[in-house]
Design a protein around this motif. Structure first.
Motif, PDB file in Angstrom:
ATOM      1  N   TYR A 163       0.828  -1.215   0.000  1.00 45.14           N
ATOM      2  CA  TYR A 163       0.000   0.000   0.000  1.00 45.14           C
ATOM      3  C   TYR A 163       0.857   1.259   0.000  1.00 45.14           C
ATOM      4  O   TYR A 163       0.587   2.212  -0.731  1.00 45.14           O
ATOM      5  N   PHE A 164       1.917   1.279   0.816  1.00 46.78           N
ATOM      6  CA  PHE A 164       2.736   2.482   0.954  1.00 46.78           C
ATOM      7  C   PHE A 164       3.908   2.532  -0.023  1.00 46.78           C
ATOM      8  O   PHE A 164       4.445   3.602  -0.306  1.00 46.78           O
ATOM      9  N   PHE A 165       4.326   1.360  -0.522  1.00 45.47           N
ATOM     10  CA  PHE A 165       5.444   1.311  -1.462  1.00 45.47           C
ATOM     11  C   PHE A 165       5.007   0.553  -2.715  1.00 45.47           C
ATOM     12  O   PHE A 165       3.878   0.087  -2.816  1.00 45.47           O
ATOM     13  N   ASP A 166       5.902   0.371  -3.630  1.00 46.33           N
ATOM     14  CA  ASP A 166       5.625  -0.401  -4.842  1.00 46.33           C
ATOM     15  C   ASP A 166       5.637  -1.890  -4.496  1.00 46.33           C
ATOM     16  O   ASP A 166       6.457  -2.347  -3.677  1.00 46.33           O
ATOM     17  N   VAL A 167       4.750  -2.665  -5.128  1.00 43.98           N
ATOM     18  CA  VAL A 167       4.674  -4.104  -4.838  1.00 43.98           C
ATOM     19  C   VAL A 167       5.959  -4.836  -5.205  1.00 43.98           C
ATOM     20  O   VAL A 167       6.192  -5.955  -4.732  1.00 43.98           O
ATOM     21  N   ILE A 168       6.798  -4.240  -6.030  1.00 44.82           N
ATOM     22  CA  ILE A 168       8.051  -4.887  -6.427  1.00 44.82           C
ATOM     23  C   ILE A 168       8.899  -5.254  -5.215  1.00 44.82           C
ATOM     24  O   ILE A 168       9.570  -6.297  -5.194  1.00 44.82           O
ATOM     25  N   ILE A 169       8.852  -4.410  -4.176  1.00 48.83           N
ATOM     26  CA  ILE A 169       9.673  -4.658  -2.996  1.00 48.83           C
ATOM     27  C   ILE A 169       9.305  -5.973  -2.318  1.00 48.83           C
ATOM     28  O   ILE A 169      10.149  -6.642  -1.703  1.00 48.83           O
ATOM     29  N   LEU A 170       8.050  -6.402  -2.461  1.00 47.46           N
ATOM     30  CA  LEU A 170       7.605  -7.656  -1.845  1.00 47.46           C
ATOM     31  C   LEU A 170       8.322  -8.857  -2.455  1.00 47.46           C
ATOM     32  O   LEU A 170       8.659  -9.819  -1.753  1.00 47.46           O
TER      33      LEU A 170
END
Length: 407
Positions: A163-170
């Protein structure tokens, strides 16, 4: 506290437990990212069903193979490589995002699920060999705790990060956690904990396994349970996602919250183990009935917080049911055939769930998520009644004697 005591007492299991926590949290990060990304691009319940089914269908082929390997080779090596080889494939969704090629997202889910299909039967087979028999129920409770922790921290934190960052970080974190989990298992091998495991030279084959199940009434009924229950569980997985995304329009954070609620229920179920003293099958079936009641209430939810509370209740009773059935299997399956038999049970269980997830994708095109929850609830109640009758019809003591003679 019960959990630290068990972990200190079962030092070998402790390493496997913490590697599983890392593995599970990373998987939840990837699941939240993949589901949110796919729904954002397609807005299709069918697409979610296909993606979720890819996470379980490989078990049809690889779970029996994994069980076969678990009965013949060093289980520590198998667990280590199952984690390490998945590291690069965990990064594929990043390429899918940058290129717009959704097939890479599906391919990543497929390869990761193949690793899970190999990992789970080996993990199940090793636990009763490294854990004292008196601690099996407590350790199985801790297993549900691990599922809960990964759901809470993995899904909730994953939802917040998405929600707060880009899903790529997941997906970066998923790859990193798989690598860390493999390192823990490497350390486990290096310090020689596996010396406690005795060498076994099994002679298991598919035909022998089939005859064993057909000849032992208790195994036949358990196989039916493992084949039928995932039909409802598979629809369940899709329904919970759509309740967050479609019914209440909560987006990434809603998916994280709903899975976090499920995780809390599993954690709470682990604290019930000290009161479970036998009667595992009866308790498991009664908990399935209560799962059905929970879904019936879920189908009438008007507010998101109601769905959250009911998700906690449903996973709480479901966790107790899992603890009981897992303990039964660990206690009754012959050691020399444990990996192969559990691999077969996993194959049946996950293939049923995969088929159900695909069907759920079509089902949600015609029924609302809440109507689907009603269908799942009715199914659970019917299954519980059928299972109770089936277990009443067999001579459990006679089945246990047959299995004891095999051992």
């Amino acid at each position: 506290m019960m959990i630290p005591k068990i972990l200190y007492e079962e030092s070998t299991y402790k390493m496997i437990f913490w590697s599983s926590i890392l593995n599970g949290i990373g998987s939840r990060f990837a699941q939240v990212g993949s589901l949110a990304l796919l729904y954002e691009l397609t807005e299709s319940g069918m697409a979610l069903g296909i993606l979720l089914s890819l996470q379980v269908l490989p078990t049809i082929v690889f779970a029996p193979i994994s069980g076969y390997l678990a009965d013949r080779f060093h289980k520590g090596n198998l667990l280590f490589w199952a984690d390490l080889l998945r590291v690069p494939f965990a990064l594929l969704p990043i390429v899918a995002v940058s290129t717009g090629q959704l097939w890479l997202l599906y391919f990543s889910a497929l390869v990761i699920s193949i690793g899970n299909a190999i990992y789970r039967p080996v993990r199940f087979a090793i636990i009763p060999e490294i854990v004292q028999k008196k601690n099996l129920v407590s350790v199985n409770g801790l297993e549900q705790n691990a599922i809960g922790i990964t759901l809470v921290f993995g899904s909730l934190l994953g939802g917040l990060m998405g929600y707060f960052f880009d899903v790529i970080i997941l997906f970066f974190f998923h790859s990193l956690f798989l690598l860390c989990a493999a390192c823990l298992l490497w350390r486990l091998k290096k310090i020689g904990f596996y010396q406690r495991i005795k060498d076994v030279k099994p002679q298991t084959s598919f035909s022998e396994m089939s005859r064993l199940i057909l000849n032992v009434a208790l195994l036949r009924v358990l196989l039916i349970v493992f084949a039928v229950m995932p039909l409802a569980n598979g629809i369940d997985n899709v329904v919970f996602n759509l309740i967050a995304l479609d019914v209440f329009s909560q987006g990434n954070i809603g998916v994280g919250l709903i899975y976090g609620a499920l995780g809390i229920g599993f954690v709470l179920s682990s604290f019930i183990t000290k009161w479970i003293r036998g009667k595992y099958i009866i308790i498991a079936v009664v908990m399935i009935f209560f799962e059905g009641i929970g879904h019936l209430f879920l189908s009438q939810s008007y507010l998101f917080y109601q769905a959250i509370l009911l998700a906690i209740m449903i996973s709480f009773v479901g966790g107790i049911s899992n603890i009981c059935f897992d303990t039964v299997l660990m206690k009754i399956l012959p050691k020399s055939k444990r990996g192969f038999l559990f691999g077969t049970f996993s194959m049946i269980q996950n293939s049923s769930m995969g088929i159900a997830m695909i069907l759920a994708g079509f089902l949600t095109e015609w029924l609302s998520p809440l109507s689907s929850a009603l269908l799942v609830g009715v199914s659970y109640v019917i299954f519980a009644l059928v299972f109770m009758i089936a277990f009443k019809q067999i001579n459990i003591r006679h089945s246990l004697m047959k299995l004891k003679n095999i051992t």
